[in-house]
Scaffold this motif. Sequence first.
Motif, PDB file in Angstrom:
ATOM      1  N   GLY A  34       0.800  -1.215   0.000  1.00 32.83           N
ATOM      2  CA  GLY A  34       0.000   0.000   0.000  1.00 32.83           C
ATOM      3  C   GLY A  34       0.835   1.268   0.000  1.00 32.83           C
ATOM      4  O   GLY A  34       2.053   1.232   0.109  1.00 32.83           O
ATOM      5  N   THR A  35       0.148   2.391  -0.139  1.00 33.46           N
ATOM      6  CA  THR A  35       0.805   3.699  -0.056  1.00 33.46           C
ATOM      7  C   THR A  35       0.512   4.303   1.309  1.00 33.46           C
ATOM      8  O   THR A  35      -0.531   4.029   1.913  1.00 33.46           O
ATOM      9  CB  THR A  35       0.277   4.649  -1.148  1.00 33.46           C
ATOM     10  N   GLU A  48      -5.906  -0.952  -2.561  1.00 30.16           N
ATOM     11  CA  GLU A  48      -7.149  -1.445  -3.158  1.00 30.16           C
ATOM     12  C   GLU A  48      -7.283  -2.939  -2.882  1.00 30.16           C
ATOM     13  O   GLU A  48      -6.305  -3.683  -2.966  1.00 30.16           O
ATOM     14  CB  GLU A  48      -7.150  -1.192  -4.668  1.00 30.16           C
ATOM     15  N   ASN A  49      -8.518  -3.376  -2.568  1.00 28.17           N
ATOM     16  CA  ASN A  49      -8.700  -4.781  -2.201  1.00 28.17           C
ATOM     17  C   ASN A  49      -9.591  -5.561  -3.174  1.00 28.17           C
ATOM     18  O   ASN A  49      -9.857  -6.736  -2.949  1.00 28.17           O
ATOM     19  CB  ASN A  49      -9.272  -4.894  -0.784  1.00 28.17           C
ATOM     20  N   CYS A  90     -15.012   3.164  -2.154  1.00 19.46           N
ATOM     21  CA  CYS A  90     -15.182   1.757  -1.781  1.00 19.46           C
ATOM     22  C   CYS A  90     -14.072   0.906  -2.387  1.00 19.46           C
ATOM     23  O   CYS A  90     -13.431   1.295  -3.353  1.00 19.46           O
ATOM     24  CB  CYS A  90     -16.537   1.242  -2.258  1.00 19.46           C
ATOM     25  N   GLY A  91     -13.876  -0.276  -1.825  1.00 18.55           N
ATOM     26  CA  GLY A  91     -12.903  -1.217  -2.351  1.00 18.55           C
ATOM     27  C   GLY A  91     -11.499  -0.980  -1.851  1.00 18.55           C
ATOM     28  O   GLY A  91     -10.540  -1.213  -2.579  1.00 18.55           O
ATOM     29  N   LEU A  92     -11.351  -0.538  -0.586  1.00 24.41           N
ATOM     30  CA  LEU A  92     -10.035  -0.206  -0.049  1.00 24.41           C
ATOM     31  C   LEU A  92      -9.763  -0.936   1.258  1.00 24.41           C
ATOM     32  O   LEU A  92     -10.680  -1.164   2.050  1.00 24.41           O
ATOM     33  CB  LEU A  92      -9.926   1.301   0.214  1.00 24.41           C
ATOM     34  N   ASP A  93      -8.507  -1.292   1.462  1.00 21.40           N
ATOM     35  CA  ASP A  93      -8.034  -1.690   2.780  1.00 21.40           C
ATOM     36  C   ASP A  93      -7.345  -0.466   3.360  1.00 21.40           C
ATOM     37  O   ASP A  93      -6.422   0.084   2.758  1.00 21.40           O
ATOM     38  CB  ASP A  93      -7.029  -2.840   2.690  1.00 21.40           C
ATOM     39  N   ILE A 123      -8.805   9.590  -1.554  1.00 21.52           N
ATOM     40  CA  ILE A 123      -9.820   8.559  -1.453  1.00 21.52           C
ATOM     41  C   ILE A 123     -11.160   9.121  -1.002  1.00 21.52           C
ATOM     42  O   ILE A 123     -12.054   8.377  -0.599  1.00 21.52           O
ATOM     43  CB  ILE A 123      -9.385   7.397  -0.521  1.00 21.52           C
ATOM     44  N   ASN A 124     -11.323  10.443  -1.078  1.00 24.01           N
ATOM     45  CA  ASN A 124     -12.600  11.085  -0.733  1.00 24.01           C
ATOM     46  C   ASN A 124     -13.513  11.072  -1.938  1.00 24.01           C
ATOM     47  O   ASN A 124     -13.103  11.405  -3.041  1.00 24.01           O
ATOM     48  CB  ASN A 124     -12.378  12.559  -0.345  1.00 24.01           C
TER      49      ASN A 124
END
Length: 131
Positions: A34-35, A48-49, A90-93, A123-124
Amino acid sequence: MAFSSIYEGVRKKVMIFSESLKKNKDFRIVYNKGTSHANRFFVMYVLENNLNRNRLGISVSKKVGNSVVRHRITRLVRECYRLHEEIFNCGLDIVVIARVSASGISYKEVRQALIHLATLHNINKKKMESF
């Protein structure tokens, strides 16, 4: 019957788009791939997951304080995320790591810090600077 009627109008609001990251393996994947961005109180890792929901992990080291302080920070971060989760993509760890300076943090500071980090990660969904 009387017991159920007392709690009839009470609705428990839970994180509807998210669940918790719990396994060490999942945390390690987010750390490695991840970043990350940081501010005064927190470090946030995002990856992203490929799922239809977010997974939130919170890490508070013993260096931050005793168990009362650590659990308070965890509750504040989780509650802030729960109340504002509709602004996150959506779709994030997401892994939030508390720094030592977060030991006496207020809810307002947690909210500002998390929104700041979400803005840095881009990611907003909505560009919300203040609530």
